[in-house]
Design an enzyme around this catalytic site. Structure first.
Site, PDB file in Angstrom:
ATOM      1  CD  GLU C  79      -3.102  -0.729   2.151  1.00 20.87           C
ATOM      2  OE1 GLU C  79      -4.266  -0.702   1.717  1.00 20.87           O
ATOM      3  OE2 GLU C  79      -2.786  -0.496   3.356  1.00 20.87           O
ATOM      4  CG  HIS C  98      -2.407   3.392   5.752  1.00 17.87           C
ATOM      5  ND1 HIS C  98      -3.754   3.676   5.825  1.00 17.87           N
ATOM      6  CD2 HIS C  98      -2.321   2.050   5.567  1.00 17.87           C
ATOM      7  CE1 HIS C  98      -4.436   2.555   5.666  1.00 17.87           C
ATOM      8  NE2 HIS C  98      -3.589   1.545   5.519  1.00 17.87           N
ATOM      9  CG  HIS C 100      -5.180  -0.661   9.933  1.00 14.93           C
ATOM     10  ND1 HIS C 100      -4.567  -1.873   9.777  1.00 14.93           N
ATOM     11  CD2 HIS C 100      -5.054  -0.026   8.732  1.00 14.93           C
ATOM     12  CE1 HIS C 100      -4.091  -1.984   8.534  1.00 14.93           C
ATOM     13  NE2 HIS C 100      -4.354  -0.872   7.890  1.00 14.93           N
ATOM     14  CG  HIS C 168      -8.139   0.177   4.794  1.00 18.61           C
ATOM     15  ND1 HIS C 168      -7.788  -0.046   3.493  1.00 18.61           N
ATOM     16  CD2 HIS C 168      -6.976   0.158   5.480  1.00 18.61           C
ATOM     17  CE1 HIS C 168      -6.466  -0.207   3.403  1.00 18.61           C
ATOM     18  NE2 HIS C 168      -5.966  -0.082   4.590  1.00 18.61           N
TER      19      HIS C 168
END
Lengths: 251, 251, 251, 251
Positions: C79, C98, C100, C168
């Site tokens: 990603e 990024h 979660h 996500h």
């Protein structure tokens, strides 16, 4: 008659486990009935359970008087009367925990039904009463600091293993030290699980028959397996003591 | 045929990871199918997963009988039958976890829809059944202590990866040890996330197509990346074993 | 042009902090724009943030191609395109996370208003969009594994600091590495606080004027104070780097 | 007149305890009134409480001016005015904590009744006001960075022990350092307990008479017992200082 050193060390371990598992913080206490003198019990002087050493342990009569006078720098727990009153009323009880574990309190202050939702927690029973100091004693500081209050609490407990105390905590009574520690940890877990389930939908509690079946088949081996684990987490040696019940693998 | 030492050490590591990540406490267990004999499986004697060493591991037949008799101080898990029944019914399964992780239980006792809300958790599938021991066995202690109960549970599991057990826990089955550990950890996370989301509003679950896409593209590299991390947290050496699937970077 | 060693060590520290503060587990990643080449960025090979060392760091072009080919045992994050697309669209951005994080996900899957409830969390802004991969790409594994998806996400982010990703996680973009780590930690805190408050009653969010005032007066000293603390908790040396903004005591 | 070294070490310990118990993160601060000069107070330079050493402590006048000018690398907390304004208004106060503890914030932003649900938490009182910076100062960054705002907050606090600050945190004032640390920890606990209870049903709060009884009977011994425990957890030496009140065992 002195209490054997390994029994005292086990009581120290119980204090450390209860602290390490988040059942007590600086407050709360655990006692054992004297193994030779059923009219005496043993618990620490007033100190946070995580800090307790064997030399902190003191022998008391059931009325709360220390067998040997304490020095001025060693004070008894003001609420030791809880323990004496339970031993007095319940010859079957050999260990008592009083604690304020954080998921249990909300049940005592809302009067919500509190009942086993999982097999590990079944020993709390399906009938957990809540004692409210205000009912017979009015506005107090909620502490159980004399025998009159403690006997009133013991009457509410009756022949059960657990009673909640409104705005205060709980008392857990049982046949051995490892059992009351076990039941205290899983009482907190049941409270946590039941609160989470309440947010999701209608709960299927364990039936009376299921709770009875768990209690009938639970052996001391279950307590041993948990005790070894909690000792390891608390950094305490694990002492495989002779067990009181039939051995059997569990869960 | 003895199980290679590195395979045994990996099973010890799995036990320690499950304990360290909060999926098991003193209870719960994990097994692997014997790498050479598909009618045998390997799991620990009855002991808390955090305490398990390689010498605790025992080889069992699928009916739960130990291949070598245990000494009196080494007892088998009473619920080992869960593992045997799943291996019996599912030739594709090479590892099984049975656990009571704390956010999963509330779903089994409320019958709430439990489905993936996040890509990492998709492997639970969109159809997670709940097995209730009471349906066919009435009031029991909820423990799966014989093959009849275990086979009933395995029938409920069917060809899925996860089944909940009402008032008890869950069983997670999969194609490798690292996969079942991974899926156990992320099952707990999905439960936590879904409960939090329930308190906020209407949930958009992953669609069936999304779940299928995750499962189709998930490679063993994903399990490896998590395994290295969990080994480090649990204080266990990370062993880069030959992987079973195609390598690909993930998320 | 090689990246200075102290800059690489700071990126290692950022990975360790994000893991230690619970913002990432084995998954999630953080990058910096190359300090000398604005068309390159630096991030780790695919590995759990807690395990990352300086030698894991790799230089990429904005299209996701590594500047130096990776050896087979070193794979890039699938990603990484998220990072390239944000640097491409936003010349002001010098670092991207990024993640979660567990209290943020529930907002992305319920579409609940998500806005600052506390001054420390104001940098998320009062307009946090949610990107749904399904809108333009249909049923996928939800991973952002090519530039087309990443650019679509970057368009949703626009000129903001934060965008949620349905089912996500989130992307956090900012002017420095310490800022994006700070904003990631406090984004998670805002989510936790807002969920708790939702269970109590009607929430007074920070006003637009208050959020603007926080952003206007927040200095790099605030990030420094937190960075020193998080370094200590993560067991990393604290490096007092020249700061980018005016110094001022904060909160 | 220099502050004795043991008093400074106690203030360092207070900082470390508040961090270790999760009451402060990188932000929040604690001060003591100068033991000899009631128009001075002592607190750290602007630094995360977990990192504070004795040499970080600085003496201030009640208007927030440092008694000795700070060097450029040592900045004062921008919000130190909170402390000065409370000392100015309240001759009885000898220590102040300002914090953002995570369960307390939701009460300040929803205006929910916040009152003791458990005896340990009674010292917050049954009348906890919430100060909103917007009422008299409009849209600000919510920080209390001058005496005008701080005096306004002190007026809201009045003669109480606790005031909430909307979208920001709380201020806790008391007669000793150990008392304000104790009351900060149990304020957070009351918030956690009350939130949990809210999800279960109607709450029975402590009555005014019960709260008064707790406050009347609480001795410094209670603070000592907790202090020893928190010192142990924070890795700080426990210093048995002369206590201010009558000794009595508690709970």
């Amino acid at each position: 008659m002195p209490v054997p050193a390994d029994v005292l060390e086990e009581l120290v371990t119980a204090n450390r486990i209860l602290a390490n598992e988040g059942i007590v913080d600086a407050f709360g206490h655990v006692s054992i009935r004297h193994p030779e003198r059923s009219d005496h019990y043993v618990m620490s002087r007033a100190r946070a359970p995580e800090c307790i050493e064997a030399e902190d342990l003191v022998e008391f009569r059931l009325d709360g008087a220390p067998v040997t006078p304490l020095t001025p720098d060693r004070k008894p727990y003001a609420e030791r009367f809880i323990h004496g009153a339970v031993y007095e009323a319940r010859p079957d009880v050999r260990a008592v925990v009083h604690h304020h574990s954080p998921s249990v309190i909300p049940f005592g202050i809302t009067g919500t039904k509190f009942s086993p939702v999982m097999h590990m927690c079944a020993s709390m029973g399906t009938d957990v009463p809540t004692w409210d100091s205000r009912t017979h004693f009015g506005d107090t500081n909620l502490l159980v600091t004399d025998l009159a209050m403690a006997r009133d609490l013991a009457r509410t407990l009756g022949d059960r293993r657990v009673a909640l105390m409104r705005g205060h905590g709980a008392v857990v009574a049982g046949g051995s030290l490892r059992e009351v520690v076990f039941n205290s940890v899983y009482l907190e877990l049941n409270a946590e699980l039941q609160m989470k389930a309440t947010s999701l939908g209608e709960i299927t509690f364990l039936s009376d028959g299921e709770v009875a079946a768990v209690l009938k088949t639970r052996s001391s081996f279950t307590f041993e397996r948990a005790w070894e684990y909690w000792c390891r987490r608390a950094g305490r040696p694990y002492d495989t003591r002779p067990m009181e019940g039939p051995l059997a693998g569990a869960s």
